[in-house]
Design a protein around this motif. Sequence first.
Motif, PDB file in Angstrom:
ATOM      1  N   GLN A 292     -11.298  -0.494  31.000  1.00  0.00           N
ATOM      2  CA  GLN A 292     -11.209   0.031  29.632  1.00  0.00           C
ATOM      3  C   GLN A 292     -12.361   0.983  29.328  1.00  0.00           C
ATOM      4  N   ARG A 293     -13.531   0.684  29.833  1.00  0.00           N
ATOM      5  CA  ARG A 293     -14.716   1.500  29.536  1.00  0.00           C
ATOM      6  C   ARG A 293     -14.749   2.758  30.408  1.00  0.00           C
ATOM      7  N   PHE A 294     -14.392   2.628  31.706  1.00  0.00           N
ATOM      8  CA  PHE A 294     -14.451   3.775  32.609  1.00  0.00           C
ATOM      9  C   PHE A 294     -13.047   4.219  33.011  1.00  0.00           C
ATOM     10  N   ASP A 295     -12.597   3.725  34.168  1.00  0.00           N
ATOM     11  CA  ASP A 295     -11.264   4.122  34.642  1.00  0.00           C
ATOM     12  C   ASP A 295     -10.761   3.078  35.645  1.00  0.00           C
ATOM     13  N   ARG A 296      -9.543   3.295  36.125  1.00  0.00           N
ATOM     14  CA  ARG A 296      -8.893   2.326  37.011  1.00  0.00           C
ATOM     15  C   ARG A 296      -9.678   2.127  38.313  1.00  0.00           C
ATOM     16  N   LYS A 297     -10.197   3.242  38.893  1.00  0.00           N
ATOM     17  CA  LYS A 297     -10.838   3.091  40.205  1.00  0.00           C
ATOM     18  C   LYS A 297     -12.140   2.275  40.100  1.00  0.00           C
ATOM     19  N   THR A 298     -12.846   2.397  38.960  1.00  0.00           N
ATOM     20  CA  THR A 298     -14.081   1.615  38.791  1.00  0.00           C
ATOM     21  C   THR A 298     -13.734   0.135  38.605  1.00  0.00           C
ATOM     22  N   GLN A 299     -12.651  -0.118  37.863  1.00  0.00           N
ATOM     23  CA  GLN A 299     -12.170  -1.501  37.705  1.00  0.00           C
ATOM     24  C   GLN A 299     -11.853  -2.101  39.080  1.00  0.00           C
ATOM     25  N   LEU A 300     -11.139  -1.312  39.901  1.00  0.00           N
ATOM     26  CA  LEU A 300     -10.742  -1.816  41.221  1.00  0.00           C
ATOM     27  C   LEU A 300     -11.949  -2.009  42.127  1.00  0.00           C
ATOM     28  N   LEU A 301     -12.959  -1.122  42.004  1.00  0.00           N
ATOM     29  CA  LEU A 301     -14.163  -1.272  42.840  1.00  0.00           C
ATOM     30  C   LEU A 301     -14.895  -2.566  42.485  1.00  0.00           C
ATOM     31  N   GLY A 302     -15.094  -2.798  41.182  1.00  0.00           N
ATOM     32  CA  GLY A 302     -15.768  -4.036  40.745  1.00  0.00           C
ATOM     33  C   GLY A 302     -15.012  -5.255  41.236  1.00  0.00           C
ATOM     34  N   ALA A 303     -13.676  -5.234  41.047  1.00  0.00           N
ATOM     35  CA  ALA A 303     -12.847  -6.372  41.458  1.00  0.00           C
ATOM     36  C   ALA A 303     -12.873  -6.546  42.979  1.00  0.00           C
ATOM     37  N   PHE A 304     -12.858  -5.429  43.697  1.00  0.00           N
ATOM     38  CA  PHE A 304     -12.837  -5.478  45.163  1.00  0.00           C
ATOM     39  C   PHE A 304     -14.138  -6.088  45.712  1.00  0.00           C
ATOM     40  N   LEU A 305     -15.291  -5.621  45.169  1.00  0.00           N
ATOM     41  CA  LEU A 305     -16.575  -6.175  45.627  1.00  0.00           C
ATOM     42  C   LEU A 305     -16.626  -7.678  45.359  1.00  0.00           C
ATOM     43  N   PHE A 306     -16.097  -8.071  44.195  1.00  0.00           N
ATOM     44  CA  PHE A 306     -16.054  -9.501  43.863  1.00  0.00           C
ATOM     45  C   PHE A 306     -15.176 -10.277  44.851  1.00  0.00           C
ATOM     46  N   LEU A 307     -13.986  -9.716  45.148  1.00  0.00           N
ATOM     47  CA  LEU A 307     -13.052 -10.433  46.024  1.00  0.00           C
ATOM     48  C   LEU A 307     -13.634 -10.624  47.431  1.00  0.00           C
ATOM     49  N   ILE A 308     -14.289  -9.582  47.967  1.00  0.00           N
ATOM     50  CA  ILE A 308     -14.856  -9.715  49.320  1.00  0.00           C
ATOM     51  C   ILE A 308     -15.915 -10.823  49.325  1.00  0.00           C
ATOM     52  N   GLN A 309     -16.838 -10.693  48.370  1.00  0.00           N
ATOM     53  CA  GLN A 309     -17.973 -11.606  48.345  1.00  0.00           C
ATOM     54  C   GLN A 309     -17.520 -13.054  48.114  1.00  0.00           C
ATOM     55  N   ARG A 310     -16.652 -13.243  47.131  1.00  0.00           N
ATOM     56  CA  ARG A 310     -16.214 -14.603  46.792  1.00  0.00           C
ATOM     57  C   ARG A 310     -15.237 -15.168  47.828  1.00  0.00           C
ATOM     58  N   GLY A 311     -14.449 -14.285  48.432  1.00  0.00           N
ATOM     59  CA  GLY A 311     -13.498 -14.748  49.454  1.00  0.00           C
ATOM     60  C   GLY A 311     -14.238 -15.383  50.619  1.00  0.00           C
ATOM     61  N   ILE A 312     -15.333 -14.718  51.056  1.00  0.00           N
ATOM     62  CA  ILE A 312     -16.133 -15.286  52.156  1.00  0.00           C
ATOM     63  C   ILE A 312     -16.875 -16.534  51.658  1.00  0.00           C
ATOM     64  N   ALA A 313     -17.443 -16.426  50.431  1.00  0.00           N
ATOM     65  CA  ALA A 313     -18.214 -17.554  49.894  1.00  0.00           C
ATOM     66  C   ALA A 313     -17.340 -18.808  49.770  1.00  0.00           C
ATOM     67  N   ALA A 314     -16.048 -18.621  49.448  1.00  0.00           N
ATOM     68  CA  ALA A 314     -15.160 -19.788  49.316  1.00  0.00           C
ATOM     69  C   ALA A 314     -15.038 -20.500  50.660  1.00  0.00           C
ATOM     70  N   GLY A 315     -14.999 -19.710  51.736  1.00  0.00           N
ATOM     71  CA  GLY A 315     -14.952 -20.312  53.072  1.00  0.00           C
ATOM     72  C   GLY A 315     -16.211 -21.106  53.372  1.00  0.00           C
ATOM     73  N   ILE A 316     -17.393 -20.541  53.006  1.00  0.00           N
ATOM     74  CA  ILE A 316     -18.663 -21.246  53.243  1.00  0.00           C
ATOM     75  C   ILE A 316     -18.711 -22.530  52.411  1.00  0.00           C
ATOM     76  N   THR A 317     -18.209 -22.434  51.162  1.00  0.00           N
ATOM     77  CA  THR A 317     -18.235 -23.594  50.267  1.00  0.00           C
ATOM     78  C   THR A 317     -17.555 -24.802  50.900  1.00  0.00           C
ATOM     79  N   ILE A 318     -16.463 -24.554  51.584  1.00  0.00           N
ATOM     80  CA  ILE A 318     -15.729 -25.692  52.152  1.00  0.00           C
ATOM     81  C   ILE A 318     -16.205 -26.035  53.564  1.00  0.00           C
ATOM     82  N   TYR A 319     -16.657 -24.996  54.301  1.00  0.00           N
ATOM     83  CA  TYR A 319     -17.094 -25.237  55.678  1.00  0.00           C
ATOM     84  C   TYR A 319     -18.399 -26.026  55.724  1.00  0.00           C
TER      85      TYR A 319
END
Lengths: 564, 39
Positions: A109-136
Motif C-alpha cells: 500500500q505504501r510503495f508498490d507490489r514488487k516491494t511487498q513481494l520482496l519483503g514477503a519473499f525475504l520473510f519466507l526464505i528466512q522463516r522457512g529455514i528457521a521452521a526446519g531448525i525449530t523442529i530439528y
Amino acid sequence: MNRLDYLVLVATILAIPLYGLWRTRGSASLGQYLKGDASIRWATIGLSVLATQAGPITFLSMPGQAYESCIGFIQNYFGQPLALIVVCAVFVPIYQRLKVYTAYQYLGQRFDRKTQLLGAFLFLIQRGIAAGITIYAPAIILSALLGWRLNLTIWLAGGLVIVYTVIGGTKIVSITQRYQMIVILIGMAIAFAVAVYRLSPDLSFQNTLFVAGKMGKLEAVNFSVDPHKRYTFWSGLIGGFFLALSYFGADQSQVQRYLAGGSLKESRLGLLFNAGVKVPMQFFILLLGAIVFMFYQFEKPPVYFNQPAYQRAMESGYAPELAQLQTQSDEVFTRKRAAIRAVSTASSTERDTAMNTLRKLDAKAHALRDQTKAVLVQAGVDPKSKESDYVFITFILQQMPHGVVGLLIAVILCATMSAMAATLNALGSTTAIDFYRPLIRPNASDHHYVVAAQALTAAWGLIAIGVASFASLVENLIEAGNILGSVFYGSILGLFLTAFFIRRVTGSAVFFAALIAQMLVFVLFATTNIGYLWYNFIGCAAVLILAPVLQQTIFRGTEAHAAV
Amino acid sequence: MSAQDDGDNARSWRNSYSVALSIFAVEVMLLYLFTLRFS
C-alpha cells in the motif's frame, strides 16, 4: 523415562491441542482464520508472543550456553523492551488502522507490489529455514538421548502441529500457545527449584553464587566496546534493538500474534507485558545453567555430555584413548572439588591463590573436553550439534525425579510446537495473501482463500519437516536461529522504517536499496567475523541511507506516494 | 471519540511506555549490581 513420565508427556502435549480444537470448532471467515477474533485478550496475546519467540532452543541451549561460557547472553535482550515500545507506538496503530492481514501488505500500500513481494519473499526464505531448525534442534537431541528414531520424532511433533494449525488458524495458535507457555513457565520454575535443592550442601546458595561468579559464570553485563565480542551491553542494546524491532515489527510470525484479537489496546498491552517479563525470564533460564554448572562441580559430570556420540566412539576402536581422558578428567574433577571447598573456606588473603588454582583446574577440564571432542571427530562420530546443547537435557534425565522428567520433556516439545505453529501460520498466511491472492486468484471468495491458506500452511509444514529431515547444524542451536534472523532482518526492517519515516522515497528506490543492502550483509557475513547482531543495524542503516540517495539520483522524478 | 479523548488516550499510553522503560532500567541496574556482586 518411566511410565509416569510418558503419561505426563503424552497427556500434556495432546491435551492442549485438543482443547484448542474444541475452542475453535466450526467454520471461520478469512478474517477469523488469519487474525482470530475479539475473544483474544492481552494476556493470551502476551503469552503467545512470548511463546513464539522462546521456542525449544531457548530451553535446550540457553542453560548449556551459561554452563559453557557465562550468563552474558542476557545482554542480547537489552534492545527488546525499547523495540517493543517503538512497535507499540508506531507499527501497531498503522497495521490496526489499515486492517492488514500481513505486515507486507502495508509495503504494497505504501510503495508498490514488487516491494511487498520482496519483503514477503525475504520473510519466507528466512522463516522457512528457521521452521526446519525449530523442529530439528530438539528432535536430534531427544532422539539421541531417549533412543527415539529421529525421523519419527520429527514427523510426530511436526505432524501434530500441522494438523491443528491447518484446522484452527490464528485463533488455535494463540489459544494453544497460551497454555503451552503456562506449562513451560511452571516446568522451568520446578526445574530451577530442583536444581537449587540438588546443589551441594557443602556450600550455601550465596557461596555457590560467589564461586560461580569467580569462575566467570555470572558476568551479566559487560560494557566493552570491542565489536568482535559477541555479547556486550552495547551490541545487545543497539544490535538487539534492531533485531527486536525487525522481529516484532516486520516478521509476520510475531505481527500475526499481536494483531490477533483486532484491538489496538489488547495488542499494545500484550507487547508491553513482553517488554517487562522477557529480560527476567531469560535471566532465570541462564542462571539455571550456571546452577547446573555448580551442581556438576560436586557431582561428577560425564566427560562428554553427548553420550550417544561418546558411546559410538568407544565402540569403534577409540576406547583406550577415551578411557585415558576419562581417568585424567576424574582426577581433575576431584582436585577441582577440593579447590572449590578451599576457595569457600579460605581467608581473604588466601583466596586469590585458591582462585588461581581453581581457574587452572577449570581450564584443564575444558581442555580435556576439547581433546575428547577431537577423538570423537577422529572416530567419525562428529556430533551434529554443540555439546553444550546436551548439558541441560542430561541434567533433566539424570537428576530430576520421575514425573518432572516427563513434564520437562513436555516443556521442550510444547516450546517446539508453539514456535512452529506460529511460524507455519505466518508462512501460510503470507503465501496466501501476498502471493496467491494478488498473483494467482485475485477475485475468489473468502472461503476459497481460507482453503488456500490451509493448503499452503500444510505445504510449509511439509517443507519444514523436509528441511529438518535433511538438516545438520553447524553451530550452537540458539546461534543458528539468531544468525539466520540477523542476516535477513536488517534489510526487511529498513523497508519498513523507510516506509514510516522517509516520505519522499518511492517503491523502486527502496526496492533496489533493500537488494543492495541484503547483498552487502551477505558479503560481510561471508568475509568478516563481526558480531552477528550488528548485521541488523548494518542492513537497516544501508537501506535507510541508500533509498533516499537512489531516489535523488537514479529514480529522481518518479512520484512519491503519500505516506500511509 | 472526541479530540479530548484522543489526547487523554495518547497521554495514557505515553505514561505506560514510561513505566515500561523504567522497569527495564531497573532490570538492567539490578543485573549490573548482580555482576558487580558476584564477578
